[in-house]
Design an enzyme around this catalytic site. Structure first.
Site, PDB file in Angstrom:
ATOM      1  N   HIS A 104      -8.489  -1.008   5.812  1.00  0.00           N
ATOM      2  CA  HIS A 104      -8.790  -2.291   6.446  1.00  0.00           C
ATOM      3  C   HIS A 104      -9.378  -3.221   5.386  1.00  0.00           C
ATOM      4  CE1 HIS A 104     -10.014  -5.086   9.593  1.00  0.00           C
ATOM      5  NE2 HIS A 104     -11.206  -5.151   9.016  1.00  0.00           N
TER       6      HIS A 104
ATOM      7  N   ASN B 271       0.838  -1.210   0.000  1.00  0.00           N
ATOM      8  CA  ASN B 271       0.000   0.000   0.000  1.00  0.00           C
ATOM      9  C   ASN B 271       0.869   1.253   0.000  1.00  0.00           C
ATOM     10  OD1 ASN B 271      -3.043  -0.519   0.210  1.00  0.00           O
ATOM     11  ND2 ASN B 271      -2.190  -2.045   1.579  1.00  0.00           N
TER      12      ASN B 271
ATOM     13  N   ASN C 159      -6.836   4.658   8.182  1.00  0.00           N
ATOM     14  CA  ASN C 159      -6.439   3.258   8.062  1.00  0.00           C
ATOM     15  C   ASN C 159      -7.129   2.630   6.869  1.00  0.00           C
ATOM     16  OD1 ASN C 159      -5.279   0.716   8.917  1.00  0.00           O
ATOM     17  ND2 ASN C 159      -7.308   0.143   9.685  1.00  0.00           N
TER      18      ASN C 159
ATOM     19  N   ILE D 295      -2.418  -2.513  17.336  1.00  0.00           N
ATOM     20  CA  ILE D 295      -3.511  -1.627  17.743  1.00  0.00           C
ATOM     21  C   ILE D 295      -2.910  -0.350  18.317  1.00  0.00           C
ATOM     22  CG2 ILE D 295      -5.414  -1.342  19.380  1.00  0.00           C
ATOM     23  CD1 ILE D 295      -5.967  -4.345  19.085  1.00  0.00           C
ATOM     24  N   LEU D 296      -3.374   0.794  17.864  1.00  0.00           N
ATOM     25  CA  LEU D 296      -2.867   2.078  18.344  1.00  0.00           C
ATOM     26  C   LEU D 296      -3.621   2.480  19.608  1.00  0.00           C
ATOM     27  CD1 LEU D 296      -2.637   3.851  14.886  1.00  0.00           C
ATOM     28  CD2 LEU D 296      -0.694   3.287  16.370  1.00  0.00           C
TER      29      LEU D 296
ATOM     30  N   ARG E 248       3.308  -0.979  26.576  1.00  0.00           N
ATOM     31  CA  ARG E 248       2.658  -0.532  25.325  1.00  0.00           C
ATOM     32  C   ARG E 248       2.613   0.993  25.242  1.00  0.00           C
ATOM     33  NH1 ARG E 248      -1.082  -2.120  21.538  1.00  0.00           N
ATOM     34  NH2 ARG E 248      -0.984  -4.299  22.191  1.00  0.00           N
TER      35      ARG E 248
ATOM     36  N   SER F  30     -11.872  -1.073   3.076  1.00  0.00           N
ATOM     37  CA  SER F  30     -12.457   0.187   3.560  1.00  0.00           C
ATOM     38  C   SER F  30     -11.357   1.139   3.995  1.00  0.00           C
ATOM     39  CB  SER F  30     -13.370  -0.074   4.768  1.00  0.00           C
ATOM     40  OG  SER F  30     -14.418  -0.986   4.459  1.00  0.00           O
TER      41      SER F  30
ATOM     42  N   MET G 236       0.029  -3.436  11.789  1.00  0.00           N
ATOM     43  CA  MET G 236      -0.677  -4.554  12.417  1.00  0.00           C
ATOM     44  C   MET G 236      -0.798  -4.444  13.930  1.00  0.00           C
ATOM     45  SD  MET G 236      -1.435  -5.817   9.665  1.00  0.00           S
ATOM     46  CE  MET G 236      -2.274  -7.342  10.055  1.00  0.00           C
TER      47      MET G 236
ATOM     48  N   GLU H 196     -11.701   2.909  19.278  1.00  0.00           N
ATOM     49  CA  GLU H 196     -12.273   1.565  19.106  1.00  0.00           C
ATOM     50  C   GLU H 196     -11.780   0.969  17.794  1.00  0.00           C
ATOM     51  OE1 GLU H 196     -16.542   1.445  19.027  1.00  0.00           O
ATOM     52  OE2 GLU H 196     -16.596  -0.684  18.419  1.00  0.00           O
ATOM     53  N   LEU H 197     -11.365  -0.269  17.808  1.00  0.00           N
ATOM     54  CA  LEU H 197     -10.740  -0.936  16.668  1.00  0.00           C
ATOM     55  C   LEU H 197     -11.647  -0.938  15.435  1.00  0.00           C
ATOM     56  CD1 LEU H 197      -8.295  -2.639  15.661  1.00  0.00           C
ATOM     57  CD2 LEU H 197      -9.600  -4.660  16.382  1.00  0.00           C
ATOM     58  N   ASP H 198     -11.116  -0.392  14.331  1.00  0.00           N
ATOM     59  CA  ASP H 198     -11.791  -0.450  13.023  1.00  0.00           C
ATOM     60  C   ASP H 198     -13.215   0.103  13.084  1.00  0.00           C
ATOM     61  OD1 ASP H 198     -10.218  -3.662  12.449  1.00  0.00           O
ATOM     62  OD2 ASP H 198      -9.517  -1.645  11.953  1.00  0.00           O
TER      63      ASP H 198
HETATM   64  C1  GRF Z   1      -3.295  -5.297   3.496  1.00  0.00           C
HETATM   65  O1  GRF Z   1      -4.276  -6.256   3.177  1.00  0.00           O
HETATM   66  C2  GRF Z   1      -3.935  -4.202   4.332  1.00  0.00           C
HETATM   67  O2  GRF Z   1      -5.308  -4.032   4.071  1.00  0.00           O
HETATM   68  C3  GRF Z   1      -3.768  -4.719   5.706  1.00  0.00           C
HETATM   69  O3  GRF Z   1      -2.442  -5.214   5.696  1.00  0.00           O
HETATM   70  C4  GRF Z   1      -2.255  -5.895   4.440  1.00  0.00           C
HETATM   71  C5  GRF Z   1      -0.829  -5.774   3.970  1.00  0.00           C
HETATM   72  O4  GRF Z   1      -0.622  -4.459   3.553  1.00  0.00           O
HETATM   73  N1  GRF Z   1      -3.986  -3.685   6.709  1.00  0.00           N
HETATM   74  P1  GRF Z   1       0.773  -4.037   2.821  1.00  0.00           P
HETATM   75  O5  GRF Z   1       0.943  -4.949   1.622  1.00  0.00           O
HETATM   76  O6  GRF Z   1       1.885  -4.221   3.832  1.00  0.00           O
HETATM   77  O7  GRF Z   1       0.573  -2.605   2.418  1.00  0.00           O
END
Ligand code: GRF
Length: 219
Positions: free
Chosen positions: A110, A17, A108, A93-94, A66, A137, A91, A144-146
Site C-alpha cells: 500500500h 510491482n 498487500n 476491495i477483497l 461482488r 507499507s 484496486m 478491514e481495509l489496509d
Molecule cells: C502502486 O503505487 C501500488 O502501491 C498501488 O498500486 C500502484 C500501481 O502498482 N497498490 P503497479 O505499478 O500496477 O504495480
C-alpha cells in the site's frame, strides 16, 4: 514451504510491482515462481508480463454480484495452489470470504506509511496533511481495509514542490525494492502472523522492518 515458493499475484494496472518480482526471480534474489496473475481488468498491462496460461482476468460487471466475482477469483487463485498471494496494484476491495480463505498468506503493498492514509489517493492526502515523510507499507491483508499487521515499510521525504504525481513516482522507487525484499523474506518461512502480530524467527516484531538505502530490510 515449497522451494521455489508458489506466488499468485493480483494486479489491476500496469504491473510495475509484478515486474519487480519477476526481475527478482530472474536475478535469483527471490526463490519463487509466479504461478498465476489475476486481474479484475481483462486489459490490464500486468497480464502481459506472464505467459497466457498463467493469466486469469474477469470483469466484475459480468457477475451477478461482488460475492460471485470474489468466489470465482478465489477459486481460480486456489486452483494454482499458491504459497503466497500478493496484491500488487490490485484496486478492488477483497471481500471477507476471500480474505478468510487465504488468511495468513495474503499480502498487500500500500502506498502510504500505514496506519496513515488507508484507502485511496494517499499521495494527495499526504501532501494535504503536510506530512514530512510518506512511503509504502507491506502488510498482511485482513477484512478491514489496509488494517492488517505491517511487515515492512520504506520512507521518502515529501518536498514542498511535490505534486501527487511527483510524490507517487518517488514512492514507487522504494515500493519495488520494498516489495521484493519483503516477499523474499516471506518465502523463507521465517515470518509468521498470529492474531495481528508478526513473528520473525519466532520473535515478535515490535515495529515494521525498515528498508535501508541498500534495499535491505533492517529491524
Ligand atoms: C502502486 O503505487 C501500488 O502501491 C498501488 O498500486 C500502484 C500501481 O502498482 N497498490 P503497479 O505499478 O500496477 O504495480
Amino acid at each position: 514451504m515449497n522451494s521455489p515458493a508458489r506466488i499468485a499475484v493480483l494486479a489491476s494496472g500496469r504491473g510495475s510491482n509484478l515486474q519487480c518480482l519477476l526481475d527478482g526471480i530472474g536475478s535469483g534474489q527471490l526463490d519463487a515462481r509466479i504461478v498465476g496473475v489475476f486481474s479484475d481488468k481483462p486489459g490490464a498491462a500486468a497480464l502481459d508480463k506472464v505467459a497466457p496460461e498463467l493469466r486469469w482476468a474477469s470483469a466484475p460487471k459480468d457477475f451477478d454480484n461482488r460475492e460471485a466475482f470474489d468466489q470465482a477469483l478465489a477459486d481460480a487463485v486456489a486452483a494454482c495452489n499458491p504459497d503466497w498471494i500478493i496484491c500488487a496494484g490490485y484496486m478492488r476491495i477483497l471481500g471477507t470470504g476471500f480474505v478468510e480463505r487465504f488468511n495468513g498468506r495474503l499480502i498487500n503493498i500500500h502506498p502510504s506509511l500505514l496506519p496513515l492514509h488507508k484507502g485511496l489517493h494517499t499521495h494527495a492526502r499526504a501532501i494535504e496533511a503536510g506530512d514530512a515523510e510518506h512511503g509504502a507499507s507491506v502488510h498482511f491483508v485482513v477484512p478491514e481495509l489496509d488494517a492488517g499487521a505491517v511487515l515492512a515499510q520504506a520512507r521518502v521525504p515529501v518536498l514542498p514542490s511535490d505534486t501527487p504525481e511527483t510524490l507517487a513516482n518517488r514512492v514507487l522507487t522504494v515500493e519495488h525494492p520494498l516489495l521484493l525484499a519483503s516477499v523474499a523474506l516471506l518465502v523463507t518461512g521465517r515470518i509468521t502472523e498470529q492474531d495481528g502480530e508478526i513473528l520473525c524467527d519466532g520473535q515478535s516484531l515490535l515495529r515494521p522492518l525498515r528498508l535501508d538505502s541498500a534495499g535491505v530490510l533492517v529491524g
